[in-house]
Design a protein around this motif. Structure first.
Motif, mmCIF file in Angstrom:
data_model
loop_
_atom_site.group_PDB
_atom_site.id
_atom_site.type_symbol
_atom_site.label_atom_id
_atom_site.label_comp_id
_atom_site.label_asym_id
_atom_site.label_seq_id
_atom_site.Cartn_x
_atom_site.Cartn_y
_atom_site.Cartn_z
ATOM 1 N N GLU A 182 -1.878 4.108 9.362
ATOM 2 C CA GLU A 182 -0.783 3.148 9.226
ATOM 3 C C GLU A 182 -0.205 3.136 7.818
ATOM 4 O O GLU A 182 0.871 2.567 7.584
ATOM 5 N N LEU A 183 -0.904 3.743 6.866
ATOM 6 C CA LEU A 183 -0.386 3.870 5.503
ATOM 7 C C LEU A 183 0.580 5.037 5.375
ATOM 8 O O LEU A 183 1.157 5.257 4.302
ATOM 9 N N GLY A 184 0.746 5.803 6.465
ATOM 10 C CA GLY A 184 1.606 6.984 6.434
ATOM 11 C C GLY A 184 0.868 8.250 6.066
ATOM 12 O O GLY A 184 1.492 9.278 5.803
ATOM 13 N N ALA B 215 0.826 -1.204 0.000
ATOM 14 C CA ALA B 215 0.000 0.000 0.000
ATOM 15 C C ALA B 215 0.863 1.259 0.000
ATOM 16 O O ALA B 215 0.585 2.228 -0.733
ATOM 17 N N ARG B 216 1.908 1.265 0.797
ATOM 18 C CA ARG B 216 2.791 2.435 0.842
ATOM 19 C C ARG B 216 3.531 2.629 -0.466
ATOM 20 O O ARG B 216 3.760 3.765 -0.910
ATOM 21 N N ALA B 217 3.899 1.523 -1.120
ATOM 22 C CA ALA B 217 4.566 1.623 -2.423
ATOM 23 C C ALA B 217 3.636 2.252 -3.458
ATOM 24 O O ALA B 217 4.053 3.107 -4.258
ATOM 25 N N MET B 218 2.368 1.823 -3.465
ATOM 26 C CA MET B 218 1.401 2.427 -4.384
ATOM 27 C C MET B 218 1.236 3.920 -4.108
ATOM 28 O O MET B 218 1.184 4.739 -5.031
ATOM 29 N N ARG B 219 1.169 4.251 -2.840
ATOM 30 C CA ARG B 219 0.992 5.663 -2.465
ATOM 31 C C ARG B 219 2.182 6.503 -2.930
ATOM 32 O O ARG B 219 2.012 7.625 -3.406
#
Length: 394
Positions: free
Chosen positions: A323-325, A288-292
């Motif tokens: 939690e996704l930043g 998810a963080r990579a996509m963001r």
């Protein structure tokens, strides 16, 4: 009579939309003006009701972009649905709609219900007979024979059947189309890493939906289905968990194409994320963080109705998105203006701007600092009407 609202702070729902000592003028359910209190438009002799919200924060009504009103959020939502008759299902849907509104959700995207019951609930709410959020309905999700959510009644195994189903849904009054590209967790015999439709079938669904002026959302857990959906030009991808029969396989190039093409992703983050532990959670967060980081735009949606996810737990879902930043403001935007844009209703709702519907919440506190303050609602205003007194009587 026009109403002038005053609050210690107002957030429009757009990035950087904070106004200290904010004010909003509403007339007949429509926002007329928004700005600082000292710049409020006043005409001599004009009838005006001033509502001072004191230290509260005024924010747009929230949007849950993925709910299932016909599922009860209990231990066995699918079993309960299949055992219930239409009357019981309708009663449950109305109850869940009230719960959504009571939690501050003034708009919701209904992502799959049997027998066109979502249309009944939507029309009843729109007529003011029942309390609930503004609904965007998808009717029965389109799936394969025996595929995920087949029990909702729309099994289609080829492109011709899919095209007919999209036409039927559009003619019945669906606001959007829901296509089950992958299998899912809740349907016995189905698996989320299985791709149910090929690229041709997905392209057919997209083409027919867009010809009918409808957006299309795809349920896609599997990597191949995600890749095909992006190539086909869908509008939103639900879940987007990058699964294969061998395990997780994240494709950075496909994720980059999601961002480049402007497709929105609803990860269906809900309060259960906060209880996850171990390596599986970390891998999910990494994806998810990579996509963001690539610029993929996330919208808030809970999958309310699935196992142990109730329709009154939206704020817990927003808290989990940290939690996704994401910052509190980014989360608020994802649950208001960004969700409205993804759903195709950004010109009407989702932000506090002149010309839009007066859907807004008065929060006892400051959700930009403490997201949990969104549980402390002193007013739930939909179309200019405070619904909280009515909801508290139920």
């Amino acid at each position: 009579m026009k109403r002038l609202y005053r609050a210690e702070r107002l957030h429009t729902g757009k990035p950087g939309g904070l106004i200290q000592s904010g004010a909003l003028l509403e007339d007949g359910g429509t926002i007329v003006w928004v700005g600082p209190w000292e710049q409020r438009p006043i005409r001599e002799g004009e009838e005006l009701e001033t509502i001072d919200l004191g230290s509260a924060t005024l924010v747009p009504g929230l949007i849950d972009a993925h709910v299932h009103l016909a599922l009860d959020g209990g231990d066995d939502p699918v079993g309960a649905l299949r055992a219930a008759d239409k009357g019981h299902v309708l009663a449950l849907m109305f109850r869940n709609a009230r719960r959504l509104l009571r939690s501050g959700v003034t708009t919701a995207r209904e992502m799959g219900a049997p027998a066109y019951l979502d249309l009944v609930v939507k029309e009843t709410i729109d007529r003011g007979i029942a309390a609930g959020p503004r609904l965007l309905v998808s009717n029965r999700p389109i799936t394969t024979s025996g595929g995920h959510c087949w029990f909702m009644g729309c099994e289609c195994d080829d492109a011709a059947a899919i095209r007919r189903a999209v036409r039927d849904h559009a003619e019945a009054g669906a606001d959007l189309i829901k296509l089950m590209v992958s299998g899912g967790y809740m349907t016995p015999g189905s698996a989320p890493w299985i791709c149910q439709y090929g690229r041709h079938e997905i392209e057919t669904a997209v083409d027919e939906s867009h010809q009918r002026g409808k957006k299309i959302a795809v349920h896609a857990h599997d990597t191949v289905g995600i890749r095909h959906s992006v190539a086909a030009g869908v509008d939103t991808i639900e879940h987007c968990t990058w699964l294969t029969p061998e395990g997780v396989h994240y494709e950075e190039e496909t994720a980059w194409r999601i961002a480049e093409s402007g497709i929105f992703v609803c990860l269906t983050v809900n309060h259960r994320v906060k209880r996850w532990q171990g390596e599986e959670k970390e891998r999910w967060l990494d994806r998810a963080r990579a996509m963001r980081q690539l610029g993929v735009r996330f919208i808030a949606g809970t999958d309310a109705g699935i196992r142990h996810v109730g329709h009154d737990q939206f704020i817990g879902a927003l808290e989990a998105m940290r939690e996704l930043g994401m910052t509190n403001e980014e989360i608020l935007v994802s649950a208001t203006s960004l969700a409205a844009e993804a759903c195709g209703i950004g010109s009407a709702v989702g932000s506090l701007e002149a010309g839009k519907r007066a859907d807004m919440l008065a929060v006892d506190g400051n959700p930009l600092e403490r997201l949990e303050d969104l549980r402390r609602l002193t007013r739930i205003i939909k179309n200019g009407r405070d619904m909280l007194p009515e909801l508290e009587q139920m």
